[in-house]
Design an enzyme around this catalytic site. Sequence first.
Site, PDB file in Angstrom:
ATOM      1  N   LYS A   7    -106.336  33.899 -79.539  1.00  0.00           N
ATOM      2  CA  LYS A   7    -106.729  34.678 -78.269  1.00  0.00           C
ATOM      3  C   LYS A   7    -107.093  36.235 -78.304  1.00  0.00           C
ATOM      4  CE  LYS A   7    -103.501  31.538 -76.121  1.00  0.00           C
ATOM      5  NZ  LYS A   7    -102.650  31.358 -75.057  1.00  0.00           N
ATOM      6  N   SER A   9     -96.539  26.022 -76.211  1.00  0.00           N
ATOM      7  CA  SER A   9     -95.150  26.518 -76.575  1.00  0.00           C
ATOM      8  C   SER A   9     -94.758  25.488 -77.914  1.00  0.00           C
ATOM      9  CB  SER A   9     -94.344  26.428 -75.746  1.00  0.00           C
ATOM     10  OG  SER A   9     -94.411  27.295 -74.682  1.00  0.00           O
ATOM     11  N   GLY A  46     -97.782  29.452 -73.535  1.00  0.00           N
ATOM     12  CA  GLY A  46     -97.035  30.843 -73.688  1.00  0.00           C
ATOM     13  C   GLY A  46     -95.827  31.083 -72.896  1.00  0.00           C
ATOM     14  N   ASN A  68    -105.020  29.459 -82.286  1.00  0.00           N
ATOM     15  CA  ASN A  68    -105.843  30.284 -81.150  1.00  0.00           C
ATOM     16  C   ASN A  68    -105.316  31.514 -81.059  1.00  0.00           C
ATOM     17  OD1 ASN A  68    -107.052  31.177 -78.817  1.00  0.00           O
ATOM     18  ND2 ASN A  68    -106.275  29.597 -77.319  1.00  0.00           N
ATOM     19  N   HIS A 104    -110.555  26.359 -72.547  1.00  0.00           N
ATOM     20  CA  HIS A 104    -108.970  26.537 -72.245  1.00  0.00           C
ATOM     21  C   HIS A 104    -108.681  27.280 -71.032  1.00  0.00           C
ATOM     22  CE1 HIS A 104    -105.378  29.017 -73.079  1.00  0.00           C
ATOM     23  NE2 HIS A 104    -105.394  28.352 -74.298  1.00  0.00           N
ATOM     24  N   GLU A 142    -103.326  20.516 -73.011  1.00  0.00           N
ATOM     25  CA  GLU A 142    -102.432  21.643 -72.760  1.00  0.00           C
ATOM     26  C   GLU A 142    -101.951  21.755 -71.471  1.00  0.00           C
ATOM     27  OE1 GLU A 142    -103.374  24.713 -76.466  1.00  0.00           O
ATOM     28  OE2 GLU A 142    -104.779  25.148 -74.574  1.00  0.00           O
ATOM     29  N   GLU A 186    -106.850  29.336 -69.711  1.00  0.00           N
ATOM     30  CA  GLU A 186    -107.165  30.826 -69.495  1.00  0.00           C
ATOM     31  C   GLU A 186    -108.847  31.083 -69.258  1.00  0.00           C
ATOM     32  OE1 GLU A 186    -105.644  32.375 -73.112  1.00  0.00           O
ATOM     33  OE2 GLU A 186    -103.557  31.543 -72.353  1.00  0.00           O
TER      34      GLU A 186
HETATM   35  P1  PGA Z   1     -99.057  28.894 -76.898  1.00  0.00           P
HETATM   36  O1  PGA Z   1    -100.672  28.704 -76.388  1.00  0.00           O
HETATM   37  O2  PGA Z   1     -98.835  27.873 -78.216  1.00  0.00           O
HETATM   38  O3  PGA Z   1     -98.874  30.304 -77.063  1.00  0.00           O
HETATM   39  O4  PGA Z   1     -98.185  28.355 -75.739  1.00  0.00           O
HETATM   40  C1  PGA Z   1    -101.386  27.554 -76.662  1.00  0.00           C
HETATM   41  C2  PGA Z   1    -102.807  27.892 -76.361  1.00  0.00           C
HETATM   42  O5  PGA Z   1    -102.984  28.554 -75.181  1.00  0.00           O
HETATM   43  O6  PGA Z   1    -103.585  27.421 -77.000  1.00  0.00           O
END
Ligand code: PGA
Length: 249
Positions: A11, A212, A172, A9, A94, A166, A96
């Site tokens: 982003k 992560s 993140g 992803n 997601h 997630e 976000e």
């Molecule tokens: P990350 O994000 O691997 O940077 O923790 C995962 C995601 O948001 O899908």
Amino acid sequence: MRKKIVAGNWKMNKTLQDGMELAKTINRQVYDNNVIVVLCTPFIHLSDVAKVLSKDSLFLGAQNCASEASGAFTGEVSAEMIRSAGADYVIIGHSERRTYFKESDSILNKKVKLSLANNLIPIFCCGEVLAERQAGKHIQVVKDQVEKGLFDLSPEDFSRTVIAYEPVWAIGTGVNATAEQAQEMHKVIRDCIAGKYGNPIAENTSILYGGSCKPSNAKELFTNPDVDGGLIGGASLTASDFMGIVNAF
Ligand code: PGA
């Protein structure tokens, strides 16, 4: 047998030029085997990236789609458009999107249905925030998200979806869920699917872990019986880290 999937992803990262470089590098490094690799790029990258993906196990995805089919929705991108650009997957829900863009369960349910109607495989995300886990509510929160987002689908449609667990506190932050925490929640999700759609469908549903995930912890996470791969944010932005995770299977 359910599919093993590692989806990146990106982003809101990478210019078109940088994204093309990354896609080409990954395309060179993917060996067609038993792992499906998906690159979920920004919308504007989709049709160009589609042209450089030549491996049978390498697919393209978007990170979101509109909750309406078409029409006067300035700035939105429909599932049909995403499909026409060459994508096979789309991330829906997601954290976000849920948090910053206030996407509710019912909006996400509409997006899932539009994706499926346009032959896109939704990667449906769910996950609790830290306070919910600390209050012991994480299992109920995730079950609710999955039920509200997906459980009015027909068995045929549900069978085409992928789920990504997630935990929001792991996205993140550098702090991943432990292998035990991931396995526990993935099993909860699979049992919940079995209760609604029966065992064969539950056993065939790919449930990915995200938050992560990196080359150093991917193997430990992916060895769990109910963890079928990963949704990768930060570590999907460099070919070496991303391929390190793909090759952890
Ligand atoms: P990350 O994000 O691997 O940077 O923790 C995962 C995601 O948001 O899908």
